[in-house]
Scaffold this motif. Sequence first.
Motif, PDB file in Angstrom:
ATOM      1  N   ASP A   1       0.867  -1.179   0.000  1.00 18.22           N
ATOM      2  CA  ASP A   1       0.000   0.000   0.000  1.00 18.22           C
ATOM      3  C   ASP A   1       0.903   1.228   0.000  1.00 18.22           C
ATOM      4  OD1 ASP A   1      -1.835   2.039   0.480  1.00 18.22           O
ATOM      5  OD2 ASP A   1      -2.715   1.079   2.253  1.00 18.22           O
ATOM      6  N   THR A   2       0.705   2.136  -0.936  1.00 17.56           N
ATOM      7  CA  THR A   2       1.557   3.332  -0.995  1.00 17.56           C
ATOM      8  C   THR A   2       0.755   4.619  -0.811  1.00 17.56           C
ATOM      9  OG1 THR A   2       1.417   3.320  -3.412  1.00 17.56           O
ATOM     10  CG2 THR A   2       3.349   2.250  -2.414  1.00 17.56           C
ATOM     11  N   ARG A   3      -0.403   4.522  -0.161  1.00 18.24           N
ATOM     12  CA  ARG A   3      -1.125   5.738   0.185  1.00 18.24           C
ATOM     13  C   ARG A   3      -0.393   6.431   1.330  1.00 18.24           C
ATOM     14  NH1 ARG A   3      -6.881   3.016   0.879  1.00 18.24           N
ATOM     15  NH2 ARG A   3      -5.464   1.462   1.720  1.00 18.24           N
ATOM     16  N   GLU A   4      -0.634   7.721   1.495  1.00 20.45           N
ATOM     17  CA  GLU A   4       0.100   8.530   2.474  1.00 20.45           C
ATOM     18  C   GLU A   4       0.110   7.917   3.873  1.00 20.45           C
ATOM     19  OE1 GLU A   4       2.379  11.134   2.386  1.00 20.45           O
ATOM     20  OE2 GLU A   4       2.099  10.678   0.283  1.00 20.45           O
ATOM     21  N   ALA A   5      -1.020   7.434   4.335  1.00 22.27           N
ATOM     22  CA  ALA A   5      -1.086   6.862   5.681  1.00 22.27           C
ATOM     23  C   ALA A   5      -0.154   5.651   5.808  1.00 22.27           C
ATOM     24  CB  ALA A   5      -2.519   6.469   6.028  1.00 22.27           C
ATOM     25  N   ALA A   6      -0.138   4.802   4.793  1.00 14.17           N
ATOM     26  CA  ALA A   6       0.728   3.618   4.811  1.00 14.17           C
ATOM     27  C   ALA A   6       2.197   4.019   4.781  1.00 14.17           C
ATOM     28  CB  ALA A   6       0.402   2.712   3.630  1.00 14.17           C
ATOM     29  N   LEU A   7       2.532   4.998   3.947  1.00 17.62           N
ATOM     30  CA  LEU A   7       3.918   5.468   3.892  1.00 17.62           C
ATOM     31  C   LEU A   7       4.342   6.029   5.240  1.00 17.62           C
ATOM     32  CD1 LEU A   7       3.891   7.277   0.419  1.00 17.62           C
ATOM     33  CD2 LEU A   7       4.751   4.977   0.948  1.00 17.62           C
ATOM     34  N   GLY A   8       3.465   6.788   5.874  1.00 16.38           N
ATOM     35  CA  GLY A   8       3.766   7.348   7.193  1.00 16.38           C
ATOM     36  C   GLY A   8       3.999   6.269   8.236  1.00 16.38           C
TER      37      GLY A   8
ATOM     38  N   ASP B   1      27.195  -9.546  10.809  1.00 14.52           N
ATOM     39  CA  ASP B   1      27.437 -10.598   9.831  1.00 14.52           C
ATOM     40  C   ASP B   1      26.135 -10.953   9.120  1.00 14.52           C
ATOM     41  OD1 ASP B   1      25.999 -12.288  11.633  1.00 14.52           O
ATOM     42  OD2 ASP B   1      27.865 -12.802  12.653  1.00 14.52           O
ATOM     43  N   ILE B   2      26.200 -11.900   8.202  1.00 10.95           N
ATOM     44  CA  ILE B   2      25.041 -12.277   7.402  1.00 10.95           C
ATOM     45  C   ILE B   2      23.955 -12.917   8.270  1.00 10.95           C
ATOM     46  CG2 ILE B   2      25.899 -14.547   6.697  1.00 10.95           C
ATOM     47  CD1 ILE B   2      23.974 -12.128   4.414  1.00 10.95           C
ATOM     48  N   ARG B   3      24.350 -13.661   9.299  1.00  9.99           N
ATOM     49  CA  ARG B   3      23.352 -14.259  10.192  1.00  9.99           C
ATOM     50  C   ARG B   3      22.523 -13.205  10.897  1.00  9.99           C
ATOM     51  NH1 ARG B   3      27.390 -17.138  12.670  1.00  9.99           N
ATOM     52  NH2 ARG B   3      28.113 -18.570  11.110  1.00  9.99           N
ATOM     53  N   ARG B   4      23.195 -12.181  11.384  1.00 11.16           N
ATOM     54  CA  ARG B   4      22.479 -11.089  12.057  1.00 11.16           C
ATOM     55  C   ARG B   4      21.607 -10.337  11.046  1.00 11.16           C
ATOM     56  NH1 ARG B   4      20.105  -9.415  16.679  1.00 11.16           N
ATOM     57  NH2 ARG B   4      19.912  -7.154  16.600  1.00 11.16           N
ATOM     58  N   TYR B   5      22.110 -10.132   9.841  1.00 13.97           N
ATOM     59  CA  TYR B   5      21.298  -9.473   8.811  1.00 13.97           C
ATOM     60  C   TYR B   5      20.041 -10.290   8.533  1.00 13.97           C
ATOM     61  CZ  TYR B   5      19.321  -7.915   4.521  1.00 13.97           C
ATOM     62  OH  TYR B   5      18.404  -7.496   3.591  1.00 13.97           O
ATOM     63  N   ARG B   6      20.200 -11.593   8.402  1.00 15.39           N
ATOM     64  CA  ARG B   6      19.057 -12.464   8.125  1.00 15.39           C
ATOM     65  C   ARG B   6      18.005 -12.319   9.214  1.00 15.39           C
ATOM     66  NH1 ARG B   6      17.622 -17.802   9.352  1.00 15.39           N
ATOM     67  NH2 ARG B   6      16.331 -18.756   7.770  1.00 15.39           N
ATOM     68  N   TRP B   7      18.425 -12.232  10.478  1.00 15.24           N
ATOM     69  CA  TRP B   7      17.501 -12.046  11.586  1.00 15.24           C
ATOM     70  C   TRP B   7      16.815 -10.681  11.497  1.00 15.24           C
ATOM     71  CZ3 TRP B   7      16.759  -8.674  15.590  1.00 15.24           C
ATOM     72  CH2 TRP B   7      15.830  -9.059  16.556  1.00 15.24           C
ATOM     73  N   VAL B   8      17.598  -9.634  11.240  1.00 17.29           N
ATOM     74  CA  VAL B   8      17.020  -8.283  11.115  1.00 17.29           C
ATOM     75  C   VAL B   8      16.004  -8.256   9.971  1.00 17.29           C
ATOM     76  CG1 VAL B   8      17.529  -5.864  10.526  1.00 17.29           C
ATOM     77  CG2 VAL B   8      18.981  -7.087  12.165  1.00 17.29           C
ATOM     78  N   LEU B   9      16.345  -8.861   8.857  1.00 19.24           N
ATOM     79  CA  LEU B   9      15.437  -8.906   7.716  1.00 19.24           C
ATOM     80  C   LEU B   9      14.152  -9.656   8.076  1.00 19.24           C
ATOM     81  CD1 LEU B   9      14.864  -8.338   4.697  1.00 19.24           C
ATOM     82  CD2 LEU B   9      15.947 -10.554   4.222  1.00 19.24           C
ATOM     83  N   GLY B  10      14.316 -10.827   8.640  1.00 26.70           N
ATOM     84  CA  GLY B  10      13.154 -11.668   8.930  1.00 26.70           C
ATOM     85  C   GLY B  10      12.286 -11.174  10.073  1.00 26.70           C
ATOM     86  N   GLU B  11      12.905 -10.665  11.129  1.00 25.07           N
ATOM     87  CA  GLU B  11      12.156 -10.288  12.323  1.00 25.07           C
ATOM     88  C   GLU B  11      11.779  -8.816  12.377  1.00 25.07           C
ATOM     89  OE1 GLU B  11      10.976 -12.523  14.507  1.00 25.07           O
ATOM     90  OE2 GLU B  11      11.852 -14.004  13.143  1.00 25.07           O
ATOM     91  N   LYS B  12      12.536  -7.968  11.742  1.00 24.02           N
ATOM     92  CA  LYS B  12      12.267  -6.535  11.853  1.00 24.02           C
ATOM     93  C   LYS B  12      11.768  -5.930  10.540  1.00 24.02           C
ATOM     94  CE  LYS B  12      15.490  -5.568  15.632  1.00 24.02           C
ATOM     95  NZ  LYS B  12      16.564  -4.660  16.056  1.00 24.02           N
ATOM     96  N   ILE B  13      12.566  -6.040   9.485  1.00 26.81           N
ATOM     97  CA  ILE B  13      12.214  -5.382   8.225  1.00 26.81           C
ATOM     98  C   ILE B  13      10.967  -6.000   7.606  1.00 26.81           C
ATOM     99  CG2 ILE B  13      12.981  -4.895   5.864  1.00 26.81           C
ATOM    100  CD1 ILE B  13      15.863  -4.703   7.046  1.00 26.81           C
ATOM    101  N   SER B  14      10.910  -7.316   7.526  1.00 30.72           N
ATOM    102  CA  SER B  14       9.764  -7.982   6.899  1.00 30.72           C
ATOM    103  C   SER B  14       8.468  -7.769   7.674  1.00 30.72           C
ATOM    104  CB  SER B  14      10.036  -9.475   6.744  1.00 30.72           C
ATOM    105  OG  SER B  14      11.081  -9.664   5.814  1.00 30.72           O
ATOM    106  N   SER B  15       8.576  -7.437   8.947  1.00 38.85           N
ATOM    107  CA  SER B  15       7.356  -7.219   9.734  1.00 38.85           C
ATOM    108  C   SER B  15       6.975  -5.743   9.835  1.00 38.85           C
ATOM    109  CB  SER B  15       7.518  -7.831  11.127  1.00 38.85           C
ATOM    110  OG  SER B  15       8.559  -7.194  11.828  1.00 38.85           O
ATOM    111  N   LEU B  16       7.671  -4.881   9.109  1.00 39.07           N
ATOM    112  CA  LEU B  16       7.285  -3.473   9.067  1.00 39.07           C
ATOM    113  C   LEU B  16       5.911  -3.336   8.412  1.00 39.07           C
ATOM    114  CD1 LEU B  16      10.673  -1.857   7.978  1.00 39.07           C
ATOM    115  CD2 LEU B  16       9.516  -1.516  10.174  1.00 39.07           C
ATOM    116  N   PRO B  17       5.176  -2.285   8.735  1.00 41.95           N
ATOM    117  CA  PRO B  17       3.842  -2.120   8.142  1.00 41.95           C
ATOM    118  C   PRO B  17       3.881  -2.072   6.617  1.00 41.95           C
ATOM    119  CG  PRO B  17       4.209  -0.511   9.901  1.00 41.95           C
ATOM    120  CD  PRO B  17       5.513  -1.215   9.671  1.00 41.95           C
ATOM    121  N   HIS B  18       2.991  -2.862   6.007  1.00 38.66           N
ATOM    122  CA  HIS B  18       2.722  -2.842   4.566  1.00 38.66           C
ATOM    123  C   HIS B  18       3.842  -3.411   3.693  1.00 38.66           C
ATOM    124  CE1 HIS B  18      -0.715  -0.485   5.759  1.00 38.66           C
ATOM    125  NE2 HIS B  18       0.100   0.343   6.386  1.00 38.66           N
ATOM    126  N   VAL B  19       4.807  -4.124   4.275  1.00 41.69           N
ATOM    127  CA  VAL B  19       5.870  -4.724   3.460  1.00 41.69           C
ATOM    128  C   VAL B  19       5.307  -5.924   2.708  1.00 41.69           C
ATOM    129  CG1 VAL B  19       8.073  -5.976   3.503  1.00 41.69           C
ATOM    130  CG2 VAL B  19       7.778  -3.912   4.885  1.00 41.69           C
TER     131      VAL B  19
END
Length: 151
Positions: free
Chosen positions: A77-84, A116-134
Amino acid sequence: MAVDLDDFDRKILDTLRKDGRITFTELAHKVGLSKTPCQQRVRRLVDSGVIVGFRAIVDPAKVGLDHVAFTEVKLSDTREAALGEFNAAVRLIPEVEECHMIASSFDYLLKVRTADIRRYRWVLGEKISSLPHVASTSTFVAMETVRESAR
């Protein structure tokens, strides 16, 4: 809103970008002013928001954070509310050094720094991927940093 800068202001900014620890006496000498007017100009640049702060630049490798990945993020979703919502949430992830909205086939480009890549994988999976509207992500791992603006 742009601030009106003259040649002295630009010289001050250029000098401070190269060495934020320079004394006012040295700075005044380098830019061709006396100390008091130089201090007043720096204060005006700070007060007007042109200079937003001073900081230490840390060598990431020496603190164990030399793994850099660039992550493309596509939103559902790329409406203003979602971007915010996305913008507010991504600011809370300390591993995300930079976040840019992009005019492309994806919506955001993140610069992510981890140990390292393991920590990146965790950040991607647990934090970035769970951001709103990803909706999806794609990762590019940096093999070598040739130039960074903070150095």
